[in-house]
Scaffold this motif. Structure first.
Motif, PDB file in Angstrom:
ATOM      1  N   PRO A 164      23.919   4.197  -6.897  1.00  0.00           N
ATOM      2  CA  PRO A 164      23.352   5.231  -6.213  1.00  0.00           C
ATOM      3  C   PRO A 164      21.762   4.817  -6.154  1.00  0.00           C
ATOM      4  O   PRO A 164      21.137   3.620  -6.839  1.00  0.00           O
ATOM      5  CB  PRO A 164      23.134   6.369  -7.681  1.00  0.00           C
ATOM      6  N   SER A 165      21.008   5.691  -5.272  1.00  0.00           N
ATOM      7  CA  SER A 165      19.364   5.141  -5.000  1.00  0.00           C
ATOM      8  C   SER A 165      18.610   6.394  -5.202  1.00  0.00           C
ATOM      9  O   SER A 165      18.855   7.532  -5.172  1.00  0.00           O
ATOM     10  CB  SER A 165      19.553   4.754  -3.508  1.00  0.00           C
ATOM     11  N   VAL A 166      17.191   5.823  -5.372  1.00  0.00           N
ATOM     12  CA  VAL A 166      16.525   6.653  -5.708  1.00  0.00           C
ATOM     13  C   VAL A 166      15.208   6.561  -4.712  1.00  0.00           C
ATOM     14  O   VAL A 166      14.698   5.196  -4.654  1.00  0.00           O
ATOM     15  CB  VAL A 166      15.736   6.828  -7.136  1.00  0.00           C
ATOM     16  N   GLY A 167      14.635   7.263  -4.062  1.00  0.00           N
ATOM     17  CA  GLY A 167      13.501   7.370  -3.129  1.00  0.00           C
ATOM     18  C   GLY A 167      12.077   7.959  -3.767  1.00  0.00           C
ATOM     19  O   GLY A 167      12.146   9.126  -4.046  1.00  0.00           O
ATOM     20  N   ILE A 168      10.961   7.449  -3.762  1.00  0.00           N
ATOM     21  CA  ILE A 168       9.859   7.992  -4.188  1.00  0.00           C
ATOM     22  C   ILE A 168       8.866   7.788  -2.897  1.00  0.00           C
ATOM     23  O   ILE A 168       8.581   6.755  -2.416  1.00  0.00           O
ATOM     24  CB  ILE A 168       8.931   7.247  -5.166  1.00  0.00           C
ATOM     25  N   SER A 169       8.353   9.010  -2.330  1.00  0.00           N
ATOM     26  CA  SER A 169       7.715   9.029  -1.211  1.00  0.00           C
ATOM     27  C   SER A 169       6.201   8.472  -1.487  1.00  0.00           C
ATOM     28  O   SER A 169       5.574   9.109  -2.449  1.00  0.00           O
ATOM     29  CB  SER A 169       7.670  10.365  -0.825  1.00  0.00           C
ATOM     30  N   VAL A 170       5.752   7.824  -0.632  1.00  0.00           N
ATOM     31  CA  VAL A 170       4.380   7.318  -0.433  1.00  0.00           C
ATOM     32  C   VAL A 170       3.962   7.386   0.849  1.00  0.00           C
ATOM     33  O   VAL A 170       3.271   6.758   1.487  1.00  0.00           O
ATOM     34  CB  VAL A 170       4.023   5.860  -1.000  1.00  0.00           C
ATOM     35  N   TYR A 171       4.262   8.719   1.354  1.00  0.00           N
ATOM     36  CA  TYR A 171       4.150   9.012   2.905  1.00  0.00           C
ATOM     37  C   TYR A 171       3.351  10.356   3.143  1.00  0.00           C
ATOM     38  O   TYR A 171       3.948  11.471   2.672  1.00  0.00           O
ATOM     39  CB  TYR A 171       5.362   8.777   3.749  1.00  0.00           C
ATOM     40  N   ASP A 172       2.414  10.437   3.781  1.00  0.00           N
ATOM     41  CA  ASP A 172       1.798  11.713   4.212  1.00  0.00           C
ATOM     42  C   ASP A 172       1.377  12.618   3.096  1.00  0.00           C
ATOM     43  O   ASP A 172       1.682  13.820   2.875  1.00  0.00           O
ATOM     44  CB  ASP A 172       2.542  12.460   5.164  1.00  0.00           C
ATOM     45  N   ARG A 173       0.780  12.132   1.906  1.00  0.00           N
ATOM     46  CA  ARG A 173       0.590  12.883   0.865  1.00  0.00           C
ATOM     47  C   ARG A 173      -0.539  12.022   0.060  1.00  0.00           C
ATOM     48  O   ARG A 173      -0.879  10.850   0.420  1.00  0.00           O
ATOM     49  CB  ARG A 173       1.797  13.067  -0.195  1.00  0.00           C
ATOM     50  N   GLN A 174      -1.277  12.726  -0.757  1.00  0.00           N
ATOM     51  CA  GLN A 174      -2.256  11.957  -1.553  1.00  0.00           C
ATOM     52  C   GLN A 174      -1.917  11.217  -2.873  1.00  0.00           C
ATOM     53  O   GLN A 174      -0.953  11.616  -3.149  1.00  0.00           O
ATOM     54  CB  GLN A 174      -3.488  13.159  -1.840  1.00  0.00           C
ATOM     55  N   MET A 175      -2.552  10.138  -3.050  1.00  0.00           N
ATOM     56  CA  MET A 175      -2.316   9.410  -4.273  1.00  0.00           C
ATOM     57  C   MET A 175      -1.791   9.967  -5.518  1.00  0.00           C
ATOM     58  O   MET A 175      -0.626   9.621  -5.937  1.00  0.00           O
ATOM     59  CB  MET A 175      -3.357   8.203  -4.370  1.00  0.00           C
ATOM     60  N   PRO A 176      -2.545  11.019  -5.813  1.00  0.00           N
ATOM     61  CA  PRO A 176      -2.177  11.608  -7.281  1.00  0.00           C
ATOM     62  C   PRO A 176      -0.786  12.281  -7.179  1.00  0.00           C
ATOM     63  O   PRO A 176      -0.104  12.181  -8.171  1.00  0.00           O
ATOM     64  CB  PRO A 176      -3.233  12.763  -7.592  1.00  0.00           C
ATOM     65  N   VAL A 177      -0.287  12.633  -6.083  1.00  0.00           N
ATOM     66  CA  VAL A 177       1.180  13.072  -5.946  1.00  0.00           C
ATOM     67  C   VAL A 177       2.035  12.169  -6.267  1.00  0.00           C
ATOM     68  O   VAL A 177       3.045  12.355  -7.223  1.00  0.00           O
ATOM     69  CB  VAL A 177       1.358  13.962  -4.459  1.00  0.00           C
ATOM     70  N   SER A 178       1.866  11.007  -5.627  1.00  0.00           N
ATOM     71  CA  SER A 178       3.012   9.907  -5.870  1.00  0.00           C
ATOM     72  C   SER A 178       2.785   9.465  -7.149  1.00  0.00           C
ATOM     73  O   SER A 178       3.685   8.850  -7.648  1.00  0.00           O
ATOM     74  CB  SER A 178       2.649   8.745  -4.783  1.00  0.00           C
ATOM     75  N   LEU A 179       1.565   9.175  -7.662  1.00  0.00           N
ATOM     76  CA  LEU A 179       1.400   8.860  -9.212  1.00  0.00           C
ATOM     77  C   LEU A 179       2.120   9.699 -10.000  1.00  0.00           C
ATOM     78  O   LEU A 179       2.980   9.315 -10.862  1.00  0.00           O
ATOM     79  CB  LEU A 179       0.023   8.842  -9.443  1.00  0.00           C
TER      80      LEU A 179
END
Length: 348
Positions: A164-179
């Motif tokens: 299975p795979s997991v994806g973390i978005s680093v697209y069209d959002r600000q850095m703290p959200v991805s952090l």
């Protein structure tokens, strides 16, 4: 063919031909309004017992009977997890440079101990991957379609059948959200969110953000241009879509914006300029793509580049268009830009 599909093909074509010239410079993707606002531990993260589940940024919930032990991840993701004490078995993506040293995207990991499934765009050794008996594959995502970064399109069906795979978005959002999302993933894999080290890293990040906000407020006249260099083209990134530039802009940094027409043609990411036109947008500070596949400022020989006021003033610093999404690695990005703005002379 849909526009989204066409831009993905364009992105991959440019990456394949130009050697991954710069994410902000070559990606083209659909829009997504979700999330717009917003060193490794001395010992490995403690293994948790019992079932494991995690809802990723595609909205997919992965469930396993136990916490994944055999983790395979995109290099930048692996580096972020490493900062939280979670280690992986294998990686794919830029890991080592031509001289065998750690790529900038490998962070603090000891690359000599990693099984590298592919070091460049389009490379992914499925046989090696299968031999690792992977429990989960993890990557970032730079579009709204859920495309797993550096998982080759032509072989993804075979790859994704193995685990299975997991994806973390680093697209069209600000850095703290991805952090926050990357930390949540690390915690699910055994990281101790209450540890002193993580608490300190968060505090340093918040302090750096406050410093950058103050610097931008004190020096609103300082124009910052985000660039990426290739042999024939200089790319100027817009502030939208990239987690770092979106956040810098939210903190008040005066980001130079490419023309709306050029951004539209690239899916919102960048404008490509010939070296003869590299002076199209006046800038006081230039932040340059630091990835190994791009030409670094010291190696640019173009006369037009050397004549740029920011270059002549020594006001060029590094930028990580694919930042390692941990508080420890993102803090210097804020501090370095804050310092550059604080010290910059108005030259544009």
């Amino acid at each position: 063919m849909s526009n989204a599909r066409a831009t993905r093909l364009t992105r991959r074509g440019i990456l394949a031909a130009g050697g991954a010239l710069g994410l902000g410079a070559v990606l083209a993707a659909c829009g997504d309004d979700d999330g717009k606002n917003g060193g490794s531990e001395s010992t490995k993260a403690a293994a948790k017992s019992g079932p494991w589940s995690f809802k990723d940024d595609r909205g997919t919930t992965v469930k396993l009977d136990k916490v994944p032990a055999n983790i395979v991840a995109f290099t930048g993701v692996a580096a972020a997890l490493y900062d939280y004490g979670v280690e992986v078995k294998g990686v794919f993506g830029p890991t080592t440079t031509k001289d065998g040293k750690a790529d900038v995207q490998a962070g603090d990991m000891d690359v000599s101990k990693l099984t590298v499934l592919g070091n460049e765009w389009g490379q992914f050794n499925i046989e090696k991957y299968a031999a690792l008996a992977p429990d989960v594959l993890i990557s970032t995502m730079f579009d709204s379609a859920g495309t797993l970064w550096y998982v080759p399109e032509e072989s993804k069906a075979k790859i994704l059948k193995l685990a299975p795979s997991v994806g973390i978005s680093v697209y069209d959002r600000q850095m703290p959200v991805s952090l926050q999302r990357m930390l949540a993933l690390a915690v699910s894999l055994g990281a101790d969110e209450k540890s002193a080290k993580i608490a300190e890293a968060k505090k340093k990040f918040e302090t750096a953000a406050a410093r950058l906000r103050a610097a931008a407020k004190a020096r609103p006249e300082i124009k910052v241009l985000a660039g990426s260099a290739s042999q024939d083209i200089f790319y100027v990134s817009g502030s939208n879509l990239s987690i770092d530039l979106e956040y810098f802009k939210a903190l008040g940094v005066n980001i130079v914006e490419p023309s709306a027409k050029a951004l539209k043609a690239s899916g919102g990411w960048f404008e490509n300029l010939s070296w003869e036109n590299v002076d199209k947008y006046p800038a006081d500070v230039i932040v340059m793509d630091d990835r190994s596949a791009t030409i670094q400022p010291a190696d640019i020989t173009e006369a037009t580049w050397k004549k740029l006021p920011a270059v002549r003033a020594g006001q060029v610093i590094a930028r990580s268009p694919e930042p390692i999404v941990s508080y420890d690695k993102c803090t210097p990005l804020l501090d370095n830009l804050a310092e550059a703005i604080e010290k910059a002379r108005k030259v544009a």
